[in-house]
Scaffold this active site. Structure first.
Site, short mmCIF file in Angstrom:
data_model
loop_
_atom_site.label_atom_id
_atom_site.label_comp_id
_atom_site.label_asym_id
_atom_site.label_seq_id
_atom_site.Cartn_x
_atom_site.Cartn_y
_atom_site.Cartn_z
N ARG A 1 -29.80 0.67 -2.32
CA ARG A 1 -29.03 0.37 -3.53
C ARG A 1 -28.08 -0.80 -3.28
O ARG A 1 -27.93 -1.70 -4.11
CB ARG A 1 -28.23 1.60 -3.97
CG ARG A 1 -27.58 1.44 -5.34
CD ARG A 1 -26.90 2.72 -5.79
NE ARG A 1 -25.63 2.94 -5.13
CZ ARG A 1 -24.46 2.42 -5.53
NH1 ARG A 1 -24.39 1.67 -6.60
NH2 ARG A 1 -23.35 2.68 -4.86
N SER B 1 -10.57 4.77 -4.59
CA SER B 1 -11.74 3.89 -4.54
C SER B 1 -13.08 4.63 -4.62
O SER B 1 -14.12 4.08 -4.24
CB SER B 1 -11.69 3.04 -3.27
OG SER B 1 -11.76 3.89 -2.15
N TYR C 1 -14.22 8.36 -11.83
CA TYR C 1 -13.79 7.09 -11.22
C TYR C 1 -14.26 5.91 -12.08
O TYR C 1 -13.47 4.99 -12.36
CB TYR C 1 -14.39 7.04 -9.81
CG TYR C 1 -14.33 5.69 -9.14
CD1 TYR C 1 -13.11 5.15 -8.73
CD2 TYR C 1 -15.50 4.96 -8.90
CE1 TYR C 1 -13.07 3.92 -8.10
CE2 TYR C 1 -15.46 3.74 -8.27
CZ TYR C 1 -14.24 3.22 -7.87
OH TYR C 1 -14.20 1.99 -7.25
N GLY D 1 -5.16 2.09 -5.73
CA GLY D 1 -5.68 3.24 -6.46
C GLY D 1 -6.76 3.94 -5.64
O GLY D 1 -6.90 3.71 -4.44
N ASP E 1 0.87 -1.18 0.00
CA ASP E 1 0.00 0.00 0.00
C ASP E 1 0.90 1.22 0.00
O ASP E 1 2.12 1.12 0.20
CB ASP E 1 -0.92 0.00 1.23
CG ASP E 1 -2.21 0.77 0.97
OD1 ASP E 1 -3.28 0.15 0.89
OD2 ASP E 1 -2.14 2.02 0.82
N LEU F 1 1.95 3.77 -6.47
CA LEU F 1 1.76 3.10 -7.77
C LEU F 1 2.19 3.97 -8.94
O LEU F 1 2.44 3.47 -10.04
CB LEU F 1 0.30 2.67 -7.92
CG LEU F 1 -0.20 1.63 -6.91
CD1 LEU F 1 -1.65 1.26 -7.19
CD2 LEU F 1 0.69 0.39 -6.90
#
Ligand code: 15L
Length: 268
Positions: free
Chosen positions: A172, A73, A134, A71, A32, A50
């Site tokens: 949802r 989120s 995103y 990455g 991480d 990254l």
């Protein structure tokens, strides 16, 4: 699979997989951008940005498979998405190619297809309809994975994750929830199934209210154990009487669709 790398290992899904995959593979390499809990037996801990290609190359050296969760989120400003989810993702795939890694499980998202209406059941063959910057980055990731599969023979399972957690948190999410044990099962299919070239599946449990035809996952042997329905009464009662946004309610991506929405005439 002797050594499996998890990127984004400090996030919610990463911390969970650290436990559920413990002992499944001889070595888990956990990476991480933030510091992680110290390595236990069978673990290696790594800290990598990254966007830093030389560091990413070191991160992937010697691994047999990658679970790429790293990455950003959720929705963010373009420079942030660009660095984490476009450049960072490219670096992971390109470093994997150079290092000869054969398998990648990619955590893509329901937001790559969030502008499909809730009234439509979609499968793995629909074209992307991202609901955010995103979501665009996740569609980009699916496309890059397809390229690295076709051109370089890396086997990739793209898991379009709905919402990962111990239980569904709203209406949802009753349709898109995935439990930790179901996601663990899906990830193991991605790493261990002998015939994966390039596949898209939905990372969801066996939810009665699902918007997805997840037959591609079933074909690969996925048998989800959990269903959001037992939580439905409590979730719906908690939401009763709350104001609902028409755009968010209409589309699968919910508030990701409604945010910054300026179209005069909504498309079906
Ligand atoms: C995602 O892709 C995000 O990573 C997660 O944080 C949730 O927002 C999830 O989608 C969702 O749609 O609930």
């Amino acid at each position: 699979m002797k050594r499996v790398l998890i990127t984004g290992a400090g996030g919610g899904i990463g911390r969970s997989l650290r436990e559920t995959l413990r002992g499944v593979y001889p070595i888990l390499r956990l990476s991480d951008r933030v510091a992680l809990a110290p390595a236990r037996e069978g673990e290696e801990v790594d800290r990598t940005e990254l966007s830093d290609m030389p560091a990413v190359e070191q991160m992937v050296a010697g691994v047999d498979g990658i679970i790429h969760l790293g990455g950003i989120s959720g929705e963010n400003e373009w420079p942030v998405i660009l660095e984490g989810n476009i450049i960072g993702l490219y670096n992971v795939f390109e470093a994997a190619r150079r290092a000869g890694v054969q398998r990648i499980v990619f955590a893509t998202s329901n937001h790559a297809v969030g502008f499909y209406p809730r009234a439509q059941k979609i499968d793995h063959r629909v074209v992307p309809r991202p609901d955010s910057r995103y979501g665009v980055s996740k569609a980009f990731g699916e496309a890059l994975a397809s390229l690295y599969s076709d051109k370089h023979g890396i086997g990739v399972l793209c898991t379009r994750i709905g919402n990962f957690g111990e239980k569904p948190i709203d209406k949802r999410r009753l349709s898109i929830w995935i439990s930790p044990r179901d996601y663990t099962q899906l990830v193991r299919i991605g790493l261990e199934h002998p015939d994966i070239r390039y596949e898209i599946v939905y990372g969801v449990s066996n939810n009665r209210r699902s918007w997805y035809d997840n037959s591609n996952a079933a074909r690969l042997g996925y048998r989800p154990q959990d269903d959001s329905e037992p939580y439905a009464d409590a979730v719906l009662a908690a939401e009763a009487g709350q104001p609902a946004d028409a755009i968010a309610e209409h589309y699968q991506g919910g508030t990701f669709c409604a945010a910054e929405y300026t179209a005069k005439t909504p498309r079906p």
